[in-house]
Write a protein that holds these residues in place. Structure first.
Motif, PDB file in Angstrom:
ATOM      1  N   ALA A 136      -3.854  -4.545  -1.764  1.00 52.68           N
ATOM      2  CA  ALA A 136      -3.349  -5.207  -2.969  1.00 52.68           C
ATOM      3  C   ALA A 136      -2.423  -6.367  -2.611  1.00 52.68           C
ATOM      4  O   ALA A 136      -1.402  -6.560  -3.250  1.00 52.68           O
ATOM      5  CB  ALA A 136      -2.606  -4.180  -3.826  1.00 52.68           C
ATOM      6  N   GLY A 137      -2.779  -7.092  -1.545  1.00 51.27           N
ATOM      7  CA  GLY A 137      -1.832  -8.099  -1.068  1.00 51.27           C
ATOM      8  C   GLY A 137      -0.499  -7.418  -0.800  1.00 51.27           C
ATOM      9  O   GLY A 137       0.570  -7.966  -1.075  1.00 51.27           O
ATOM     10  N   LEU A 138      -0.583  -6.222  -0.254  1.00 50.11           N
ATOM     11  CA  LEU A 138       0.585  -5.344  -0.104  1.00 50.11           C
ATOM     12  C   LEU A 138       1.412  -5.749   1.115  1.00 50.11           C
ATOM     13  O   LEU A 138       0.910  -5.790   2.236  1.00 50.11           O
ATOM     14  CB  LEU A 138       0.107  -3.889   0.035  1.00 50.11           C
ATOM     15  CG  LEU A 138       1.153  -2.850   0.390  1.00 50.11           C
ATOM     16  CD1 LEU A 138       2.189  -2.719  -0.717  1.00 50.11           C
ATOM     17  CD2 LEU A 138       0.493  -1.503   0.651  1.00 50.11           C
ATOM     18  N   ARG A 144       8.869   0.949   2.586  1.00 53.15           N
ATOM     19  CA  ARG A 144       7.545   1.454   2.189  1.00 53.15           C
ATOM     20  C   ARG A 144       6.892   2.256   3.307  1.00 53.15           C
ATOM     21  O   ARG A 144       6.138   3.188   3.048  1.00 53.15           O
ATOM     22  CB  ARG A 144       6.650   0.279   1.776  1.00 53.15           C
ATOM     23  CG  ARG A 144       7.033  -0.327   0.444  1.00 53.15           C
ATOM     24  CD  ARG A 144       6.170  -1.549   0.158  1.00 53.15           C
ATOM     25  NE  ARG A 144       6.438  -2.108  -1.159  1.00 53.15           N
ATOM     26  CZ  ARG A 144       5.980  -3.279  -1.571  1.00 53.15           C
ATOM     27  NH1 ARG A 144       5.237  -4.025  -0.767  1.00 53.15           N
ATOM     28  NH2 ARG A 144       6.266  -3.709  -2.784  1.00 53.15           N
ATOM     29  N   GLN A 184       6.940  -9.211 -10.821  1.00 53.29           N
ATOM     30  CA  GLN A 184       6.078  -8.080 -11.165  1.00 53.29           C
ATOM     31  C   GLN A 184       6.791  -6.804 -10.739  1.00 53.29           C
ATOM     32  O   GLN A 184       7.373  -6.748  -9.646  1.00 53.29           O
ATOM     33  CB  GLN A 184       4.780  -8.124 -10.372  1.00 53.29           C
ATOM     34  CG  GLN A 184       3.927  -9.311 -10.596  1.00 53.29           C
ATOM     35  CD  GLN A 184       2.736  -9.209  -9.658  1.00 53.29           C
ATOM     36  OE1 GLN A 184       1.715  -8.652 -10.007  1.00 53.29           O
ATOM     37  NE2 GLN A 184       2.886  -9.723  -8.451  1.00 53.29           N
ATOM     38  N   THR A 188       7.704  -6.916  -3.809  1.00 54.05           N
ATOM     39  CA  THR A 188       8.771  -7.418  -2.951  1.00 54.05           C
ATOM     40  C   THR A 188       9.522  -8.550  -3.651  1.00 54.05           C
ATOM     41  O   THR A 188      10.721  -8.704  -3.447  1.00 54.05           O
ATOM     42  CB  THR A 188       8.218  -7.915  -1.601  1.00 54.05           C
ATOM     43  OG1 THR A 188       7.077  -8.730  -1.850  1.00 54.05           O
ATOM     44  CG2 THR A 188       7.849  -6.763  -0.700  1.00 54.05           C
TER      45      THR A 188
HETATM   46  N1  GLN Z   1       3.071  -8.792  -1.863  1.00 56.50           N
HETATM   47  C1  GLN Z   1       3.810  -8.236  -2.937  1.00 56.50           C
HETATM   48  C2  GLN Z   1       4.234  -6.824  -2.623  1.00 56.50           C
HETATM   49  O1  GLN Z   1       3.669  -6.200  -1.779  1.00 56.50           O
HETATM   50  C3  GLN Z   1       3.066  -8.289  -4.266  1.00 56.50           C
HETATM   51  C4  GLN Z   1       1.707  -7.655  -4.253  1.00 56.50           C
HETATM   52  C5  GLN Z   1       1.003  -7.662  -5.588  1.00 56.50           C
HETATM   53  O2  GLN Z   1       1.563  -8.036  -6.602  1.00 56.50           O
HETATM   54  N2  GLN Z   1      -0.229  -7.257  -5.619  1.00 56.50           N
HETATM   55  O3  GLN Z   1       5.138  -6.317  -3.212  1.00 56.50           O
END
Ligand code: GLN
Length: 291
Positions: A136-138, A144, A184, A188
């Motif tokens: 998720a672009g995590l 974490r 969001q 991060t």
């Molecule tokens: N890269 C940011 C995070 O891991 C947001 C990832 C997202 O919004 N999908 O917190």
């Protein structure tokens, strides 16, 4: 002697993998919250382990046999989006993370299923064993990593700032003057901004689109979000721009349940292969060029 040789080989592979990834070790320590993802381990590559890959893959257990269930938030272009058509391998989704997950599933002989949910729910799902993997672009963070098992990094992310044209916010330092910053929930961006500017100055939204809507409506003065989706949002919304100066830089990784180290190991092997044979670059180029 044999041991020494394999040690040397392992060390040189680490260097190659690091160079290929180009992101490990470069996370901006400036904001304190993120830190570098662990370097690709020697175990993630090498002829010997590659030969054994199929045997090891058979050992991997997933929640539902025959399936690899990925949780994500599919409003994060170009990493994950709802597809217009069938999507990658008929999943209904597309994007860089979706292609990577499809390659992992294929390698493990599993069918990829994608569950779309809010970003913070995806993190909870993997910790509670409701999905096998989060892509998720995590961003990797030490905090974490206490809760989930992280893969090696496959991309670098940047936290960017979106403002309205003509805003007095022209760089990260000006965020201190923002009455309200949109983020969001659970990201991060939220963590950094609350750490740096306090909770009273940060609003958390379900997703990036909602945060951007709040910026358009004048409820927030800026949005801090990952750069690639930021650019998409700015392109789709008149009167918004992404500032040139990044807020911070970080490493993107996949995350698995802490109890599934076998899956993490396999994921690292596949990532190493995708990096080494150029597939990862091709996937990224396909989606970035399409933007
Ligand atoms: N890269 C940011 C995070 O891991 C947001 C990832 C997202 O919004 N999908 O917190």
């Amino acid at each position: 002697m044999k041991k020494l040789l394999s040690l040397l080989l392992a060390a040189s592979m680490c260097v190659v993998l690091l160079a290929a990834c180009g992101s490990n070790g470069s996370a901006d320590a400036g904001k304190g919250a993120a830190s570098s993802a662990p370097a690709a381990s020697a175990a993630a590559s090498g002829d010997k382990s590659a030969d054994k890959a199929d045997g090891d893959a058979a050992e991997v257990k997933t929640i539902e046999s025959g399936k690899l269930i990925m949780a994500t938030n599919a409003q994060f272009p170009p990493y994950e989006m709802v597809a217009d058509g069938d999507g990658v391998n008929g999943t209904g989704f597309e994007g860089i993370d979706v292609e990577i997950a499809a390659a992992i599933a294929e390698k493990l002989g599993l069918e990829l299923q994608i569950d779309d949910m809010d970003f913070d729910a995806a993190l909870t799902a993997v910790q509670q064993g409701k999905c096998d993997i989060v892509l998720a672009g995590l961003t990797y963070t030490d905090e974490r990593a206490q809760l989930m098992s992280f893969s090696d990094s496959y991309a670098q992310g940047v936290q960017a700032i979106i403002v309205k044209d003509g805003s007095s916010i022209t760089g990260p330092d000006d965020l201190a003057n923002a009455a309200m910053i949109g983020t969001q929930r659970g990201t991060t961006g939220y963590i950094y901004c609350t750490d740096d500017f306090g909770e009273d100055h940060v609003a958390a939204y379900d997703n990036g689109a909602a945060a951007v809507q709040a910026l358009q409506n004048g409820q927030v003065d800026a949005v801090v979000i990952d750069k690639m989706p930021a650019e998409t949002f700015a392109a789709e919304n008149d009167g918004l721009k992404v500032l040139d100066t990044a807020y911070t830089t970080e490493d993107y990784c996949a995350a698995m349940n802490k109890d599934n180290e076998a899956l993490t190991k396999e994921v690292n092997k596949v990532l190493a292969e995708l990096k080494a044979d150029g597939t990862l670059d091709q996937i990224v180029a396909k989606y970035i060029n399409a933007q």
